[in-house]
Design a protein around this motif. Structure first.
Motif, PDB file in Angstrom:
ATOM      1  N   GLN A   1       0.924  -1.097  -0.028  1.00 47.61           N
ATOM      2  CA  GLN A   1       0.068  -0.043   0.074  1.00 47.61           C
ATOM      3  C   GLN A   1       0.778   1.389  -0.162  1.00 47.61           C
ATOM      4  O   GLN A   1       1.630   1.477   0.881  1.00 47.61           O
ATOM      5  CB  GLN A   1      -0.907   0.085   1.367  1.00 47.61           C
ATOM      6  CG  GLN A   1      -1.705   1.084   1.206  1.00 47.61           C
ATOM      7  CD  GLN A   1      -2.985   1.084   0.298  1.00 47.61           C
ATOM      8  OE1 GLN A   1      -3.479  -0.005   0.024  1.00 47.61           O
ATOM      9  NE2 GLN A   1      -3.046   2.205  -0.083  1.00 47.61           N
TER      10      GLN A   1
ATOM     11  N   ASP B   1      -0.424   4.490  -1.289  1.00 47.65           N
ATOM     12  CA  ASP B   1      -1.089   5.802  -1.370  1.00 47.65           C
ATOM     13  C   ASP B   1      -1.909   5.990  -0.423  1.00 47.65           C
ATOM     14  O   ASP B   1      -2.822   4.998  -0.220  1.00 47.65           O
ATOM     15  CB  ASP B   1      -1.950   5.874  -2.899  1.00 47.65           C
ATOM     16  CG  ASP B   1      -2.548   7.101  -3.080  1.00 47.65           C
ATOM     17  OD1 ASP B   1      -2.480   7.858  -2.162  1.00 47.65           O
ATOM     18  OD2 ASP B   1      -3.088   7.042  -4.305  1.00 47.65           O
ATOM     19  N   TYR B   2      -2.091   6.932   0.321  1.00 50.63           N
ATOM     20  CA  TYR B   2      -2.835   7.296   1.502  1.00 50.63           C
ATOM     21  C   TYR B   2      -4.342   7.522   1.137  1.00 50.63           C
ATOM     22  O   TYR B   2      -5.141   6.939   1.968  1.00 50.63           O
ATOM     23  CB  TYR B   2      -2.196   8.702   2.113  1.00 50.63           C
ATOM     24  CG  TYR B   2      -3.141   9.308   3.266  1.00 50.63           C
ATOM     25  CD1 TYR B   2      -2.512   9.001   4.546  1.00 50.63           C
ATOM     26  CD2 TYR B   2      -4.197   9.939   3.043  1.00 50.63           C
ATOM     27  CE1 TYR B   2      -3.179   9.182   5.730  1.00 50.63           C
ATOM     28  CE2 TYR B   2      -4.970  10.408   4.412  1.00 50.63           C
ATOM     29  CZ  TYR B   2      -4.210  10.220   5.604  1.00 50.63           C
ATOM     30  OH  TYR B   2      -5.043  10.405   6.603  1.00 50.63           O
ATOM     31  N   ASN B   3      -4.632   7.848   0.007  1.00 51.08           N
ATOM     32  CA  ASN B   3      -5.811   8.042  -0.429  1.00 51.08           C
ATOM     33  C   ASN B   3      -6.614   6.810  -0.859  1.00 51.08           C
ATOM     34  O   ASN B   3      -7.840   6.686  -1.161  1.00 51.08           O
ATOM     35  CB  ASN B   3      -5.928   9.040  -1.716  1.00 51.08           C
ATOM     36  CG  ASN B   3      -5.632  10.482  -1.141  1.00 51.08           C
ATOM     37  OD1 ASN B   3      -5.939  11.160  -0.114  1.00 51.08           O
ATOM     38  ND2 ASN B   3      -4.746  11.042  -1.940  1.00 51.08           N
ATOM     39  N   HIS B   4      -5.918   5.500  -0.919  1.00 48.90           N
ATOM     40  CA  HIS B   4      -6.351   4.381  -1.379  1.00 48.90           C
ATOM     41  C   HIS B   4      -6.168   3.317  -0.358  1.00 48.90           C
ATOM     42  O   HIS B   4      -6.036   2.196  -0.221  1.00 48.90           O
ATOM     43  CB  HIS B   4      -5.645   3.829  -2.561  1.00 48.90           C
ATOM     44  CG  HIS B   4      -6.073   4.718  -3.657  1.00 48.90           C
ATOM     45  ND1 HIS B   4      -5.108   5.667  -4.368  1.00 48.90           N
ATOM     46  CD2 HIS B   4      -7.220   4.489  -4.397  1.00 48.90           C
ATOM     47  CE1 HIS B   4      -5.864   6.060  -5.334  1.00 48.90           C
ATOM     48  NE2 HIS B   4      -7.268   5.593  -5.544  1.00 48.90           N
TER      49      HIS B   4
ATOM     50  N   PRO C   1      -7.187   0.856   2.511  1.00 50.99           N
ATOM     51  CA  PRO C   1      -8.728  -0.145   2.305  1.00 50.99           C
ATOM     52  C   PRO C   1      -9.571   0.358   3.445  1.00 50.99           C
ATOM     53  O   PRO C   1      -9.202   0.595   4.586  1.00 50.99           O
ATOM     54  CB  PRO C   1      -7.946  -1.535   2.702  1.00 50.99           C
ATOM     55  CG  PRO C   1      -6.591  -1.255   3.182  1.00 50.99           C
ATOM     56  CD  PRO C   1      -6.070   0.077   2.835  1.00 50.99           C
ATOM     57  N   THR C   2     -10.718   0.155   3.171  1.00 53.01           N
ATOM     58  CA  THR C   2     -12.130   0.360   3.879  1.00 53.01           C
ATOM     59  C   THR C   2     -12.764  -0.800   4.680  1.00 53.01           C
ATOM     60  O   THR C   2     -12.298  -1.827   4.044  1.00 53.01           O
ATOM     61  CB  THR C   2     -13.059   1.377   3.271  1.00 53.01           C
ATOM     62  OG1 THR C   2     -13.552   0.635   2.218  1.00 53.01           O
ATOM     63  CG2 THR C   2     -12.417   2.578   2.888  1.00 53.01           C
TER      64      THR C   2
END
Length: 121
Positions: free
Chosen positions: A71, A73-76, A78-79
């Motif tokens: 991982q 990218d901070y904006n991606h 996982p939710t």
């Protein structure tokens, strides 16, 4: 329009603004801000999510258990359920993480990859 670097060089020549000549203190201060531990955030989202946010904000990469992909990218991030994504490894090469931010990690072991550990403050 004059680029900031040239303005800074001109200001250094004035000698009335000694802080403008050494950007090291500014970057050190900025890195300390990025590494500041937010205990309320850890309580709200859990240590893994808070640590992931901290690491990505500082330019590191994170890999979660059961995933091969890093991982980056901070904006991606996982939710989903907060306990679903547990950090397995961290690549902190060329990041600005500092030891003052390690409280984000909690008290469990993680593999931390650092290319030059001498840079860790």
């Amino acid at each position: 329009m004059m680029p900031f670097g040239k303005i800074s060089q001109q200001l250094c020549g004035v000698k009335k603004l000694p802080w403008s000549c050494d950007s090291r203190y500014f970057w050190g201060w900025l890195n300390a801000v990025f590494n500041k531990v937010d205990y309320d955030r850890i309580r709200d989202v859990g240590p893994d999510r808070a640590a992931s946010e901290w690491l990505l904000r500082c330019g590191a990469m994170v890999r979660y258990h059961g995933q091969e992909r890093w991982q980056k990218d901070y904006n991606h991030l996982p939710t989903g359920p907060l306990d679903k994504y547990k950090i397995q490894a961290i690549d902190a090469t060329d990041s600005c993480i500092m030891s003052i931010g390690f409280d984000h990690m909690g008290n469990y072991p993680i593999v931390l990859l650092i290319e030059n550990a001498d840079d860790l403050q």
